[in-house]
Design an enzyme around this catalytic site. Structure first.
Site, short mmCIF file in Angstrom:
data_model
loop_
_atom_site.label_atom_id
_atom_site.label_comp_id
_atom_site.label_asym_id
_atom_site.label_seq_id
_atom_site.Cartn_x
_atom_site.Cartn_y
_atom_site.Cartn_z
N PRO A 2 -2.89 68.44 -40.76
CA PRO A 2 -3.94 69.29 -40.19
C PRO A 2 -5.07 68.43 -39.61
O PRO A 2 -5.41 67.41 -40.17
CB PRO A 2 -4.44 70.11 -41.38
CG PRO A 2 -3.70 69.68 -42.56
CD PRO A 2 -2.79 68.55 -42.21
N GLU A 3 -5.61 68.85 -38.48
CA GLU A 3 -6.73 68.11 -37.89
C GLU A 3 -8.04 68.73 -38.40
O GLU A 3 -8.04 69.74 -39.09
CB GLU A 3 -6.64 68.17 -36.37
CG GLU A 3 -5.24 67.78 -35.90
CD GLU A 3 -5.20 66.92 -34.65
OE1 GLU A 3 -6.27 66.56 -34.14
OE2 GLU A 3 -4.10 66.60 -34.22
N LYS A 55 -11.04 65.53 -42.83
CA LYS A 55 -9.85 66.20 -43.33
C LYS A 55 -9.97 66.58 -44.81
O LYS A 55 -9.00 67.01 -45.42
CB LYS A 55 -8.63 65.33 -43.08
CG LYS A 55 -8.37 65.22 -41.58
CD LYS A 55 -7.31 64.22 -41.25
CE LYS A 55 -7.19 64.12 -39.73
NZ LYS A 55 -6.27 63.07 -39.34
N CYS A 249 2.39 66.36 -15.09
CA CYS A 249 0.95 66.36 -15.40
C CYS A 249 0.32 67.60 -14.76
O CYS A 249 0.60 67.93 -13.62
CB CYS A 249 0.32 65.09 -14.83
SG CYS A 249 -1.49 65.10 -14.90
N CYS A 252 -1.86 66.05 -11.68
CA CYS A 252 -1.31 65.31 -10.54
C CYS A 252 0.20 65.44 -10.37
O CYS A 252 0.75 64.99 -9.37
CB CYS A 252 -1.68 63.83 -10.66
SG CYS A 252 -0.69 62.96 -11.90
N CYS A 271 -0.79 60.48 -19.07
CA CYS A 271 -0.32 60.52 -17.69
C CYS A 271 -0.57 59.15 -17.07
O CYS A 271 -1.72 58.72 -16.99
CB CYS A 271 -1.05 61.59 -16.89
SG CYS A 271 -0.72 61.42 -15.11
N CYS A 274 -3.09 59.52 -13.90
CA CYS A 274 -4.48 59.93 -14.17
C CYS A 274 -5.20 58.94 -15.09
O CYS A 274 -6.42 58.85 -15.08
CB CYS A 274 -4.51 61.30 -14.83
SG CYS A 274 -4.03 62.65 -13.74
ZN LIG Z 1 -1.81 63.03 -13.98
#
Ligand SMILES: [Zn+2]
Length: 285
Positions: A2-3, A55, A249, A252, A271, A274
């Site tokens: 869990p975040e 956490k 992406c 892009c 990506c 990017c």
């Molecule tokens: Zn991208």
């Protein structure tokens, strides 16, 4: 795992069920917790407050003790009304806190400790609120300094250090790098202070957005789809890059890459168009 946003939502739900109400029952499979309860009965005490720190989930009791739990991979807290059917087998029960209305159950909680104010302050594993992106006491400038101090480490890995920035987990790590157009594998030393500051601000913005009342249970960073897609089977559906290896992406059209990163081999997505490396070199995903 869990975040921070998940733990925050759990703390909020537990707080609503437990805070301000007298405890009518306490059980645990942790010998240290039951021994504590034998010495200082929780029965009749109130739950003052439930808070998340990164956490960690902290339940503060009215006579000064604090129960600190960490969920690691499999732990979770559930809240039921009395008589309601549990959604996990009884054998997974580790901690039960009851009041007249609710039963809060920690299932498969692997780490649980009872703290005094003093021992809580001394427990270096539990981050202070100033480090927690979801705390109102969070100090963004100090967070930038802590990140900058780790120049020889890769930025995405540094974002996961719970004593640098508490609350950022593996999903947010990749998403923050994408949104700020930073290559996750670039060294902190190659980033300008403004870029790091932008990442910290982005971390705070994304994670806070995911604990708003209407934010649902899944993590959402990509707004192209409606929030709260109920039980969305594809975890990447509401994210920019996480879980989207080989997909286009959203900015892009380049194919998203995936690679294991850091000493713990945590999965990272990015990506390649990017998010470029400062020196122009790229890493195969
Ligand atoms: Zn991208």
């Amino acid at each position: 795992m869990p975040e921070g946003d998940t733990i925050f939502r759990t703390a909020r739900a537990l707080g609503r069920a437990l805070a301000g109400k007298p405890i009518t029952g306490f059980r645990s499979t942790f010998p240290l917790l039951t021994r504590f309860d034998d010495d200082t009965p929780l029965l009749g005490q109130l739950v003052d407050q439930v808070e998340s720190r990164g956490k960690w989930l902290l339940i503060h009791f009215s006579e000064g003790a604090t129960l600190a739990t960490h969920m690691l991979m499999n732990g979770s807290w559930h809240i039921y009304r009395h008589g309601e059917r549990w959604q996990q087998p009884r054998i997974n029960m580790r901690i039960v806190i009851e009041n007249s209305e609710y039963v809060a159950i920690g299932f498969r909680v692997p780490v649980a400790r009872m703290h005094s104010d003093l021992s809580l302050a001394r427990d270096v594993k539990i981050p202070l609120p100033v480090i927690d992106v979801l705390s109102s006491e969070f100090d963004a400038q100090a967070a930038v300094r802590r990140v900058m101090a780790r120049g020889v480490e890769e930025i995405a890995d540094v974002l996961l250090h719970q004593n640098v920035l508490a609350g950022v987990g593996n999903v947010f790590k990749s998403e923050i790098c994408f949104v700020t157009r930073i290559h996750p594998f670039c060294l902190v030393a190659s980033l300008a202070r403004e870029q790091v500051a932008e990442m910290i601000a982005c971390a705070q913005r994304l994670i806070v957005a995911n604990v708003l009342e209407d934010s649902g249970d899944g993590i959402v960073t990509y707004g192209g789809r409606k929030r709260r897609t109920t039980h969305e089977s594809d975890p990447g559906a509401s994210l920019w890059v996480y879980g989207r290896k080989g997909e286009a992406c959203r900015r892009c059209g380049e194919l998203i890459r995936r690679r294991l990163q850091g000493p713990d081999a945590r999965v990272t997505y990015w990506c390649p168009r990017c998010q470029t490396m400062p020196d122009g070199a790229d890493i195969d995903g």
